[in-house]
Scaffold this motif. Structure first.
Motif, PDB file in Angstrom:
ATOM      1  N   SER A  16      -7.731  -4.199   9.777  1.00  0.00           N
ATOM      2  CA  SER A  16      -8.574  -4.757   8.710  1.00  0.00           C
ATOM      3  C   SER A  16      -9.782  -3.875   8.395  1.00  0.00           C
ATOM      4  N   ILE A  17     -10.050  -2.876   9.229  1.00  0.00           N
ATOM      5  CA  ILE A  17     -11.181  -1.994   8.942  1.00  0.00           C
ATOM      6  C   ILE A  17     -10.794  -0.842   8.014  1.00  0.00           C
ATOM      7  N   LYS A  18      -9.505  -0.778   7.689  1.00  0.00           N
ATOM      8  CA  LYS A  18      -9.016   0.275   6.790  1.00  0.00           C
ATOM      9  C   LYS A  18      -8.528  -0.345   5.491  1.00  0.00           C
ATOM     10  N   ASP A  19      -8.344   0.501   4.473  1.00  0.00           N
ATOM     11  CA  ASP A  19      -7.755  -0.021   3.242  1.00  0.00           C
ATOM     12  C   ASP A  19      -6.437   0.661   2.881  1.00  0.00           C
ATOM     13  N   LYS A  20      -6.065   1.649   3.673  1.00  0.00           N
ATOM     14  CA  LYS A  20      -4.811   2.347   3.379  1.00  0.00           C
ATOM     15  C   LYS A  20      -4.274   2.980   4.652  1.00  0.00           C
ATOM     16  N   ASN A  21      -2.950   2.932   4.802  1.00  0.00           N
ATOM     17  CA  ASN A  21      -2.308   3.657   5.889  1.00  0.00           C
ATOM     18  C   ASN A  21      -0.974   4.189   5.367  1.00  0.00           C
ATOM     19  N   GLU A  22      -0.723   5.449   5.652  1.00  0.00           N
ATOM     20  CA  GLU A  22       0.449   6.106   5.084  1.00  0.00           C
ATOM     21  C   GLU A  22       1.334   6.657   6.196  1.00  0.00           C
ATOM     22  N   ASP A  23       2.644   6.514   6.012  1.00  0.00           N
ATOM     23  CA  ASP A  23       3.593   7.064   6.970  1.00  0.00           C
ATOM     24  C   ASP A  23       4.837   7.484   6.191  1.00  0.00           C
ATOM     25  N   GLY A  24       4.873   8.760   5.847  1.00  0.00           N
ATOM     26  CA  GLY A  24       6.016   9.268   5.093  1.00  0.00           C
ATOM     27  C   GLY A  24       6.109   8.621   3.731  1.00  0.00           C
ATOM     28  N   ARG A  25       7.241   8.014   3.454  1.00  0.00           N
ATOM     29  CA  ARG A  25       7.438   7.372   2.136  1.00  0.00           C
ATOM     30  C   ARG A  25       6.764   6.010   2.043  1.00  0.00           C
ATOM     31  N   PHE A  26       6.229   5.517   3.128  1.00  0.00           N
ATOM     32  CA  PHE A  26       5.681   4.162   3.180  1.00  0.00           C
ATOM     33  C   PHE A  26       4.155   4.197   3.235  1.00  0.00           C
ATOM     34  N   THR A  27       3.530   3.408   2.363  1.00  0.00           N
ATOM     35  CA  THR A  27       2.077   3.285   2.351  1.00  0.00           C
ATOM     36  C   THR A  27       1.733   1.813   2.269  1.00  0.00           C
ATOM     37  N   VAL A  28       0.816   1.384   3.111  1.00  0.00           N
ATOM     38  CA  VAL A  28       0.339   0.005   3.040  1.00  0.00           C
ATOM     39  C   VAL A  28      -1.097   0.030   2.543  1.00  0.00           C
ATOM     40  N   PHE A  29      -1.385  -0.846   1.595  1.00  0.00           N
ATOM     41  CA  PHE A  29      -2.723  -0.988   1.028  1.00  0.00           C
ATOM     42  C   PHE A  29      -3.256  -2.369   1.366  1.00  0.00           C
ATOM     43  N   LEU A  30      -4.525  -2.407   1.742  1.00  0.00           N
ATOM     44  CA  LEU A  30      -5.170  -3.675   2.057  1.00  0.00           C
ATOM     45  C   LEU A  30      -6.379  -3.876   1.158  1.00  0.00           C
ATOM     46  N   ASN A  31      -6.388  -4.977   0.441  1.00  0.00           N
ATOM     47  CA  ASN A  31      -7.526  -5.349  -0.407  1.00  0.00           C
ATOM     48  C   ASN A  31      -8.127  -6.627   0.188  1.00  0.00           C
ATOM     49  N   LYS A  32      -9.181  -6.449   0.978  1.00  0.00           N
ATOM     50  CA  LYS A  32      -9.728  -7.602   1.715  1.00  0.00           C
ATOM     51  C   LYS A  32     -10.408  -8.595   0.784  1.00  0.00           C
ATOM     52  N   SER A  33     -11.020  -8.112  -0.254  1.00  0.00           N
ATOM     53  CA  SER A  33     -11.720  -9.047  -1.150  1.00  0.00           C
ATOM     54  C   SER A  33     -10.721  -9.954  -1.856  1.00  0.00           C
ATOM     55  N   ALA A  34      -9.538  -9.424  -2.146  1.00  0.00           N
ATOM     56  CA  ALA A  34      -8.501 -10.217  -2.804  1.00  0.00           C
ATOM     57  C   ALA A  34      -7.574 -10.878  -1.792  1.00  0.00           C
ATOM     58  N   LYS A  35      -7.741 -10.566  -0.512  1.00  0.00           N
ATOM     59  CA  LYS A  35      -6.847 -11.046   0.548  1.00  0.00           C
ATOM     60  C   LYS A  35      -5.396 -10.727   0.163  1.00  0.00           C
ATOM     61  N   HIS A  36      -5.185  -9.450  -0.104  1.00  0.00           N
ATOM     62  CA  HIS A  36      -3.887  -9.001  -0.607  1.00  0.00           C
ATOM     63  C   HIS A  36      -3.468  -7.736   0.111  1.00  0.00           C
ATOM     64  N   LEU A  37      -2.199  -7.695   0.447  1.00  0.00           N
ATOM     65  CA  LEU A  37      -1.589  -6.572   1.162  1.00  0.00           C
ATOM     66  C   LEU A  37      -0.383  -6.124   0.353  1.00  0.00           C
ATOM     67  N   SER A  38      -0.171  -4.819   0.253  1.00  0.00           N
ATOM     68  CA  SER A  38       1.037  -4.372  -0.427  1.00  0.00           C
ATOM     69  C   SER A  38       1.655  -3.199   0.319  1.00  0.00           C
ATOM     70  N   LEU A  39       2.959  -3.103   0.199  1.00  0.00           N
ATOM     71  CA  LEU A  39       3.724  -2.002   0.781  1.00  0.00           C
ATOM     72  C   LEU A  39       4.363  -1.232  -0.360  1.00  0.00           C
ATOM     73  N   HIS A  40       4.091   0.080  -0.410  1.00  0.00           N
ATOM     74  CA  HIS A  40       4.683   0.938  -1.422  1.00  0.00           C
ATOM     75  C   HIS A  40       5.708   1.848  -0.772  1.00  0.00           C
ATOM     76  N   ILE A  41       6.864   1.930  -1.377  1.00  0.00           N
ATOM     77  CA  ILE A  41       7.907   2.819  -0.881  1.00  0.00           C
ATOM     78  C   ILE A  41       8.228   3.801  -2.009  1.00  0.00           C
ATOM     79  N   VAL A  42       7.956   5.088  -1.733  1.00  0.00           N
ATOM     80  CA  VAL A  42       8.181   6.111  -2.751  1.00  0.00           C
ATOM     81  C   VAL A  42       8.778   7.371  -2.121  1.00  0.00           C
ATOM     82  N   PRO A  43       9.896   7.904  -2.603  1.00  0.00           N
ATOM     83  CA  PRO A  43      10.793   7.251  -3.551  1.00  0.00           C
ATOM     84  C   PRO A  43      11.706   6.262  -2.831  1.00  0.00           C
ATOM     85  N   SER A  44      12.127   5.246  -3.520  1.00  0.00           N
ATOM     86  CA  SER A  44      13.017   4.255  -2.911  1.00  0.00           C
ATOM     87  C   SER A  44      14.420   4.836  -2.762  1.00  0.00           C
TER      88      SER A  44
END
Lengths: 111, 115
Positions: free
Chosen positions: A52-80
């Motif tokens: 929760s102290i970070k807003d982004k973490n990346e591992d190869g094609r996978f990136t997770v974004f954390l928006n604490k103010s919106a209480k929202h998490l997303s996973l991006h996969i590029v390219p699928s």
């Protein structure tokens, strides 16, 4: 009361494009978030996590974004890729507590 | 590599039967968990165990009990199986010692059908 919600039960994406899987949570005391991937007839496997102290973490094609103010998490996969087709679960951990899982989103990547 | 095995991949039982689901891990992890996975409901925690002979109820313990006599083995017991316990059952383990790591390692699951 569902503290971790994945509002899209399914998502279909073309191979090579971006997949975005979303997760919303209600508890501001969550301090760690994880994504798991599950193929049919197999157990979930850990994919990527973020503190929760970070807003982004990346591992190869996978990136997770954390928006604490919106209480929202997303996973991006590029390219699928077609092998990414699976059910994806987000999970959150309140400090000192146990993981709480979302309902899952079934991703289908079409060639 | 962590290995978590479950005694059966598929199981069919009759209503009222006593059902045992076994989970074995080979990594000396203290924590073990039993979940069930149902469409639209995700993974719901039934019971967990912090260590040998220690157990705590999860979110949906009704109709289930557990046993942990040895560190590597965690059993889920359905005292009297009912059709609403038809589900995918998943065992998981983790070690609480790893700093910053809360990931759990899952077994392959047992698909239980109660008729």
């Amino acid at each position: 009361d569902q503290q971790v919600k994945q509002n899209s039960p399914s998502l279909s994406v073309q191979e090579g494009r971006i997949s975005i899987l979303n997760c919303d949570y209600t508890n501001s005391m969550f301090d760690y978030f994880l994504w798991y991937k599950k193929y049919p007839a197999e157990g979930p496997t850990f994919l990527i996590s973020i503190s929760s102290i970070k807003d982004k973490n990346e591992d190869g094609r996978f990136t997770v974004f954390l928006n604490k103010s919106a209480k929202h998490l997303s996973l991006h996969i590029v390219p699928s890729q077609p092998g990414d087709s699976a059910v994806y679960f987000c999970a959150a951990r309140p400090k000192g507590g146990k993981l709480i899982f979302g309902q899952g989103t079934e991703l289908s990547v079409k060639p | 590599d962590v290995k978590v095995t479950q005694s059966s991949r598929y199981l069919v039982k009759r209503t009222g039967e006593k059902v045992f689901l076994e989970c074995v891990q080979d990594m000396d992890h203290e924590n073990m968990f039993w979940y069930r996975q149902d469409p639209g409901l995700g993974l719901r925690l039934i019971y967990f165990s912090y260590d040998v002979k220690m157990k705590e109820k999860g979110d949906i313990p009704e109709g289930y009990s557990v046993s942990r006599e040895k560190k590597e083995r965690f059993s889920l017991i359905l005292e009297s199986a009912s059709t609403n316990q038809t589900s995918m059952y998943l065992c998981a383990t983790r070690t609480p010692g790893q700093l910053g790591s809360y990931e759990q390692y899952f077994g392959p699951g047992t698909r239980l059908t109660v008729t």
